[in-house]
Design an enzyme around this catalytic site. Sequence first.
Site, mmCIF file in Angstrom:
data_model
loop_
_atom_site.group_PDB
_atom_site.id
_atom_site.type_symbol
_atom_site.label_atom_id
_atom_site.label_comp_id
_atom_site.label_asym_id
_atom_site.label_seq_id
_atom_site.Cartn_x
_atom_site.Cartn_y
_atom_site.Cartn_z
ATOM 1 N N CYS A 138 -13.558 4.309 -28.372
ATOM 2 C CA CYS A 138 -14.845 5.012 -28.504
ATOM 3 C C CYS A 138 -15.554 5.161 -27.172
ATOM 4 O O CYS A 138 -16.593 4.546 -26.930
ATOM 5 C CB CYS A 138 -15.725 4.261 -29.492
ATOM 6 S SG CYS A 138 -14.926 4.145 -31.076
ATOM 7 N N GLY A 159 0.756 -1.246 0.000
ATOM 8 C CA GLY A 159 0.000 0.000 0.000
ATOM 9 C C GLY A 159 0.782 1.288 0.000
ATOM 10 O O GLY A 159 0.195 2.361 -0.188
ATOM 11 N N TYR A 177 -9.967 5.482 -12.144
ATOM 12 C CA TYR A 177 -9.855 6.171 -10.840
ATOM 13 C C TYR A 177 -9.653 7.673 -10.991
ATOM 14 O O TYR A 177 -9.320 8.337 -10.015
ATOM 15 C CB TYR A 177 -8.650 5.646 -10.045
ATOM 16 C CG TYR A 177 -8.458 4.156 -10.056
ATOM 17 C CD1 TYR A 177 -9.379 3.300 -9.450
ATOM 18 C CD2 TYR A 177 -7.328 3.593 -10.651
ATOM 19 C CE1 TYR A 177 -9.174 1.931 -9.448
ATOM 20 C CE2 TYR A 177 -7.123 2.220 -10.643
ATOM 21 C CZ TYR A 177 -8.052 1.398 -10.041
ATOM 22 O OH TYR A 177 -7.851 0.045 -10.040
ATOM 23 N N GLU A 232 4.190 -6.513 1.821
ATOM 24 C CA GLU A 232 3.654 -6.957 0.506
ATOM 25 C C GLU A 232 3.589 -5.791 -0.471
ATOM 26 O O GLU A 232 2.509 -5.459 -0.982
ATOM 27 C CB GLU A 232 2.228 -7.503 0.659
ATOM 28 C CG GLU A 232 2.072 -8.795 1.385
ATOM 29 C CD GLU A 232 0.592 -9.168 1.555
ATOM 30 O OE1 GLU A 232 -0.297 -8.436 1.087
ATOM 31 O OE2 GLU A 232 0.331 -10.205 2.185
ATOM 32 N N GLY A 282 3.692 -3.469 -3.783
ATOM 33 C CA GLY A 282 3.546 -3.597 -5.229
ATOM 34 C C GLY A 282 3.965 -2.289 -5.879
ATOM 35 O O GLY A 282 5.075 -2.122 -6.388
ATOM 36 N N ARG A 283 3.066 -1.305 -5.793
ATOM 37 C CA ARG A 283 3.266 -0.024 -6.478
ATOM 38 C C ARG A 283 4.619 0.628 -6.162
ATOM 39 O O ARG A 283 5.286 1.150 -7.050
ATOM 40 C CB ARG A 283 2.148 0.930 -6.059
ATOM 41 C CG ARG A 283 2.081 2.211 -6.865
ATOM 42 C CD ARG A 283 1.081 3.188 -6.233
ATOM 43 N NE ARG A 283 -0.150 2.607 -5.834
ATOM 44 C CZ ARG A 283 -1.264 2.571 -6.570
ATOM 45 N NH1 ARG A 283 -1.280 3.138 -7.755
ATOM 46 N NH2 ARG A 283 -2.355 1.992 -6.117
HETATM 47 N N1 LLP Z 1 -1.365 -7.018 -0.761
HETATM 48 C C1 LLP Z 1 -2.693 -7.110 -0.997
HETATM 49 C C2 LLP Z 1 -3.485 -8.106 -0.269
HETATM 50 C C3 LLP Z 1 -3.295 -6.263 -1.939
HETATM 51 O O1 LLP Z 1 -4.596 -6.359 -2.166
HETATM 52 C C4 LLP Z 1 -2.506 -5.308 -2.648
HETATM 53 C C5 LLP Z 1 -3.104 -4.425 -3.644
HETATM 54 C C6 LLP Z 1 -1.120 -5.273 -2.370
HETATM 55 C C7 LLP Z 1 -0.598 -6.123 -1.414
HETATM 56 C C8 LLP Z 1 -0.206 -4.312 -3.065
HETATM 57 O O2 LLP Z 1 -0.566 -2.996 -2.813
HETATM 58 P P1 LLP Z 1 0.374 -1.791 -3.338
HETATM 59 O O3 LLP Z 1 1.676 -1.848 -2.580
HETATM 60 O O4 LLP Z 1 0.593 -1.992 -4.787
HETATM 61 O O5 LLP Z 1 -0.421 -0.595 -3.051
HETATM 62 N N2 LLP Z 1 -5.411 -1.046 -9.359
HETATM 63 C C9 LLP Z 1 -5.245 -0.051 -8.318
HETATM 64 C C10 LLP Z 1 -4.550 -0.615 -7.102
HETATM 65 C C11 LLP Z 1 -5.226 -1.836 -6.506
HETATM 66 C C12 LLP Z 1 -4.481 -2.419 -5.338
HETATM 67 C C13 LLP Z 1 -5.055 -3.710 -4.928
HETATM 68 N N3 LLP Z 1 -4.353 -4.381 -3.881
HETATM 69 C C14 LLP Z 1 -4.514 1.151 -8.898
HETATM 70 O O6 LLP Z 1 -4.214 1.151 -10.086
HETATM 71 O O7 LLP Z 1 -4.282 2.124 -8.196
#
Ligand code: LLP
Length: 420
Positions: A347, A241, A321, A278, A280-281
């Site tokens: 479109c 997150g 978003y 965990e 991601g981004r």
């Molecule tokens: N762990 C779990 C259980 C998650 O559901 C997520 C993301 C992460 C880790 C990784 O979160 P991050 O570090 O990436 O924030 N499509 C959306 C974001 C959806 C995130 C869903 N869960 C966007 O483009 O902003």
Amino acid sequence: MSDSAFHYVDGVLHAEGVSAASLAEQFGTPLYVYSRDALTQAYRAYADACAGRNATVHVAVKANSNLAVLNVFARMGAGFDIVSSGELARVIAAGGRAEHTVFSGVGKSAAEMREGLEAGVKCFNVESIPELHALNEVAKSLGKKAPVSLRVNPDVDAKTHPYISTGLKSNKFGVAFSDARATYAQAQAMDHLDVVGIDCHIGSQITEISPYLDALDKLLELVGQIEADGMRIRHIDVGGGLGITYDDETPPAIGDFVTTLLDHIGKRGHGAREVYFEPGRSLVGNAGVLLTRVEYLKPGEEKNFAIVDAAMNDLARPAMYEAFHRIVPVVKRDAAAQTYDVVGPVCESGDWLGRDRELALVPGDLLAICSAGAYGFVMSSNYNTRPRAAEIMVDGERARLVREREEVKQLFAGESILPD
Ligand code: LLP
């Protein structure tokens, strides 16, 4: 975007040592470009802060699941966080290890549970009582015990976009905080489950630490209660997150974020437990850009449109978003800028990539849509029968194609027409 990985040399945008203009020439557009160095640096920031602290990094595969990207992390010893057996297959194909992988997700099927158990994943993050029962049954049929952690919903406000906030009572995720103790007791009573941890994930693109500390306090309180009930919580999974800078956001640095959370857990007397992150981004978001070419300039009474060859099917975040991505020229032009909405050929009025951008453009110009490494390609689709973009990884002076551009004939290869 990562300023060290993406920078201008004599007015031309470069990805590490390679000109973005030459990449577009060689591989065509739209084109996702990733920097190995930016991926490496972001991962190291997590790994260095975790070093010697009984904490591990599980890369959230959903943010970017290209095999080359996952492989960069696997080579550095990363664990992974997956939400489907498809992602598990990618982790294995990229050289990652199931025993370093946690299986998250609110709706795992029995088949996915079986695949996870057979592969030997480290833990299932379970989100409901019916899911506990299902996992217990699948484990029984395989003669195994499934390691489980409950995803607890701490009901904190991560102050992010409502679609990517997950830790509130109103979200579909996790076990309600007030039900968690009783749910743990149910898990303990199931013969084929082994309670090993606790998990939460409060949202995404979070730019402050305080919601995490609030969530942790609630989780740690629960850990005391669960252990009083005779279970042993070996690890605390704090989820992902952490936000990135798309525009002018100022999220905490990765190292500070990790250290603050680990110190907080230590101060509360839980330092002996392993902590999982965990992300991601924050690992991949600013390690990628999407290159696109201007097809047409369309002046209008109220707005000027720059119609480009990338669209909402390539990068869904603005349409979904109203997300902001910086858009910069690949070759800086010494001319008067105008205000454009940068839009794609799909479109739909929702097919925009940036609104009210000051750009000096002529048709044929290349643009880079920044911070596109996370939730970019992975959320792309074939809407309007548009083949998905190619993906490139730059490593120093070299650029490698890490996913071929799709061809139209592939898109309907599995379809058939009625015989009569
Ligand atoms: N762990 C779990 C259980 C998650 O559901 C997520 C993301 C992460 C880790 C990784 O979160 P991050 O570090 O990436 O924030 N499509 C959306 C974001 C959806 C995130 C869903 N869960 C966007 O483009 O902003």
